[in-house]
Design an enzyme around this catalytic site. Structure first.
Site, PDB file in Angstrom:
ATOM      1  N   ALA A 192       0.845  -1.213   0.000  1.00 37.49           N
ATOM      2  CA  ALA A 192       0.000   0.000   0.000  1.00 37.49           C
ATOM      3  C   ALA A 192       0.872   1.251   0.000  1.00 37.49           C
ATOM      4  O   ALA A 192       0.631   2.198   0.743  1.00 37.49           O
ATOM      5  CB  ALA A 192      -0.941  -0.020   1.202  1.00 37.49           C
ATOM      6  N   GLY A 193       1.917   1.222  -0.824  1.00 34.52           N
ATOM      7  CA  GLY A 193       2.749   2.410  -1.011  1.00 34.52           C
ATOM      8  C   GLY A 193       2.133   3.287  -2.080  1.00 34.52           C
ATOM      9  O   GLY A 193       0.918   3.268  -2.291  1.00 34.52           O
ATOM     10  N   ARG A 194       2.997   4.033  -2.758  1.00 34.07           N
ATOM     11  CA  ARG A 194       2.470   5.012  -3.721  1.00 34.07           C
ATOM     12  C   ARG A 194       1.758   4.356  -4.896  1.00 34.07           C
ATOM     13  O   ARG A 194       0.642   4.745  -5.249  1.00 34.07           O
ATOM     14  CB  ARG A 194       3.610   5.907  -4.200  1.00 34.07           C
ATOM     15  CG  ARG A 194       3.998   6.920  -3.150  1.00 34.07           C
ATOM     16  CD  ARG A 194       5.280   7.603  -3.497  1.00 34.07           C
ATOM     17  NE  ARG A 194       6.391   6.728  -3.199  1.00 34.07           N
ATOM     18  CZ  ARG A 194       7.452   7.071  -2.467  1.00 34.07           C
ATOM     19  NH1 ARG A 194       7.536   8.284  -1.977  1.00 34.07           N
ATOM     20  NH2 ARG A 194       8.421   6.226  -2.246  1.00 34.07           N
ATOM     21  N   VAL A 195       2.377   3.333  -5.504  1.00 32.28           N
ATOM     22  CA  VAL A 195       1.738   2.689  -6.663  1.00 32.28           C
ATOM     23  C   VAL A 195       0.485   1.937  -6.215  1.00 32.28           C
ATOM     24  O   VAL A 195      -0.565   2.004  -6.864  1.00 32.28           O
ATOM     25  CB  VAL A 195       2.720   1.726  -7.382  1.00 32.28           C
ATOM     26  CG1 VAL A 195       2.021   1.022  -8.536  1.00 32.28           C
ATOM     27  CG2 VAL A 195       3.942   2.485  -7.878  1.00 32.28           C
TER      28      VAL A 195
ATOM     29  N   ARG B  21      13.313   2.079  -7.016  1.00 37.18           N
ATOM     30  CA  ARG B  21      14.711   2.507  -7.153  1.00 37.18           C
ATOM     31  C   ARG B  21      14.848   3.988  -6.802  1.00 37.18           C
ATOM     32  O   ARG B  21      13.881   4.746  -6.884  1.00 37.18           O
ATOM     33  CB  ARG B  21      15.207   2.250  -8.569  1.00 37.18           C
ATOM     34  CG  ARG B  21      14.445   3.020  -9.616  1.00 37.18           C
ATOM     35  CD  ARG B  21      14.879   2.627 -10.996  1.00 37.18           C
ATOM     36  NE  ARG B  21      13.955   3.166 -11.977  1.00 37.18           N
ATOM     37  CZ  ARG B  21      14.295   3.567 -13.175  1.00 37.18           C
ATOM     38  NH1 ARG B  21      15.540   3.493 -13.578  1.00 37.18           N
ATOM     39  NH2 ARG B  21      13.390   4.036 -14.010  1.00 37.18           N
TER      40      ARG B  21
ATOM     41  N   VAL C  22       3.838  -6.013 -10.391  1.00 40.44           N
ATOM     42  CA  VAL C  22       4.202  -4.636 -10.749  1.00 40.44           C
ATOM     43  C   VAL C  22       5.613  -4.306 -10.253  1.00 40.44           C
ATOM     44  O   VAL C  22       6.345  -3.547 -10.885  1.00 40.44           O
ATOM     45  CB  VAL C  22       3.182  -3.635 -10.137  1.00 40.44           C
ATOM     46  CG1 VAL C  22       3.526  -2.199 -10.505  1.00 40.44           C
ATOM     47  CG2 VAL C  22       1.764  -3.966 -10.587  1.00 40.44           C
TER      48      VAL C  22
ATOM     49  N   HIS D 184      11.175  -3.865 -19.476  1.00 40.65           N
ATOM     50  CA  HIS D 184      10.600  -2.589 -19.034  1.00 40.65           C
ATOM     51  C   HIS D 184      11.655  -1.490 -19.087  1.00 40.65           C
ATOM     52  O   HIS D 184      12.760  -1.658 -18.602  1.00 40.65           O
ATOM     53  CB  HIS D 184      10.112  -2.772 -17.595  1.00 40.65           C
ATOM     54  CG  HIS D 184       9.382  -1.589 -17.036  1.00 40.65           C
ATOM     55  ND1 HIS D 184       8.688  -0.693 -17.809  1.00 40.65           N
ATOM     56  CD2 HIS D 184       9.241  -1.173 -15.758  1.00 40.65           C
ATOM     57  CE1 HIS D 184       8.151   0.213 -17.023  1.00 40.65           C
ATOM     58  NE2 HIS D 184       8.476  -0.047 -15.784  1.00 40.65           N
TER      59      HIS D 184
END
Ligand code: NAD
Length: 308
Positions: free
Chosen positions: A9-12, A82, A118, A175
């Site tokens: 439940a971080g930013r993404v 990163r 992800v 990616h």
């Protein structure tokens, strides 16, 4: 879909949850994170947007792995992003341990779920998750190309001043740094982009797309991108939930396609209610094949480094 879980439940994870809830794509949306209080707080904040945005999805949070129980789809956004100057591969050793744990919990509590990865490095982690889970390859896959293609389409729209609605970009391969831009299949209302831009402008756009994540990171300083990633993930989830059979670049497990096996890579796939329902094999020209092979080498290096 009855239940979608987002692990991380971080930013993404948060941006993805907001998009999925707004689209009313499931009855229950569960956010899971090891930081106690965070997933519950994020979930409540999003739940409070329901009357304003008009969705019925029930959003909850949990700080333990069993939160994924009985999920139909689990999206994995847990992991270290990163920092400036780092490559996606630099976070591999940390993120593989997190993916190990998360995949274990999915096998235990949601053995019939589809899994959308992800966390980076996405191609390598998707393959490792496939091996660890023992799931069929149609239900374990990753997001990369939808975001890279959206970035490329945005840059084309900025350059030409034309509507993004008519722009279709196609990006394959690994990616970001090792992506394979398919300019032959990148069109504006079906018309090749060569009719709108000179070769130098097209090549600048390709380079900017390749560095799309790094550009955001260098501007934001202490955060990598999350809004466009969240929207890209949601686009894939929407195709699956509504069984749309959409053709989308997807990090899929290769079993002979494009001449490669035992790895995951961004290739065009049909996405529907069974996940990756088909991999579409395009014939590549010499330059595309060369870039594709370079991408394979970079991903293979990461996969092999886990076996050293
Ligand atoms: P973030 O640091 O904001 O969030 C990561 C979250 O994962 C944290 O809240 C952390 O507590 C949580 N976490 C760590 N271990 C966990 C575990 N075992 N179980 C549950 N939660 C756990 O990072 P972010 O910006 O949201 O990025 C997350 C990941 O997504 C990174 O690996 C990043 O590189 C990747 N990413 C991928 C794409 C893509 O297109 N594939 C795009 C953007 C970011």
């Amino acid at each position: 879909m009855k239940k979608i879980s987002i692990v991380g439940a971080g930013r993404v994870g948060e941006a993805t949850a907001q998009f999925i809830a707004k689209e009313d794509l499931c009855k229950n949306l569960m956010l899971i994170d090891i930081r106690e209080g965070i997933p519950q707080g994020v979930a409540l904040d999003i739940q409070e947007t329901a009357p304003l945005l008009g969705f019925d999805t029930k959003v909850t949070g949990h700080h333990q792995a069993q939160g994924v129980e009985n999920s139909d789809l689990v999206i994995i956004t847990a992991g270290l992003p990163r920092k400036e100057g780092m490559s996606r591969s630099d976070v591999l050793q940390t993120n593989i341990k997190i993916i190990d744990e998360v995949v274990d919990s999915i096998v235990k509590y949601a053995p019939n779920a589809m899994v959308l990865l992800v966390s980076n490095p996405i191609d390598t982690l998707t393959y490792e998750a496939f091996v660890l889970s023992g799931f069929d390859r149609n239900r374990i896959f990753g997001q990369a190309g939808v975001l890279d293609s959206a970035r490329m389409a945005s840059f084309i729209a900025m350059e030409t001043g034309l509507s993004v609605k008519d722009i279709h970009a196609m990006v394959l391969g690994g990616h970001g740094d090792s992506m394979v831009p398919m300019t032959r299949y990148t069109t504006i209302s079906g018309i090749s982009i060569d009719n709108f831009m000179d070769p130098k402008t097209v090549s600048d756009i390709i380079e900017r797309t390749r560095n799309g994540g790094a550009e955001i990171l260098s501007l934001r300083k202490n955060s990598s991108a999350y809004d466009a990633p969240g929207a890209a993930i949601t686009e894939m989830v929407e195709a699956i939930v509504h069984d749309r059979k959409r053709v989308m670049p997807t990090v899929a497990i290769l079993d002979g396609e494009y001449g490669h096996s035992q790895m995951a890579m961004g290739v065009p796939c049909v996405l529907g209610s069974k996940g990756v329902e088909r991999i579409i094999e395009l014939s590549l020209n010499d330059l595309e094949q060369q870039m594709f092979d370079e991408s394979v080498i970079a991903i293979r290096r990461d996969i092999d480094s886990l076996r050293d």
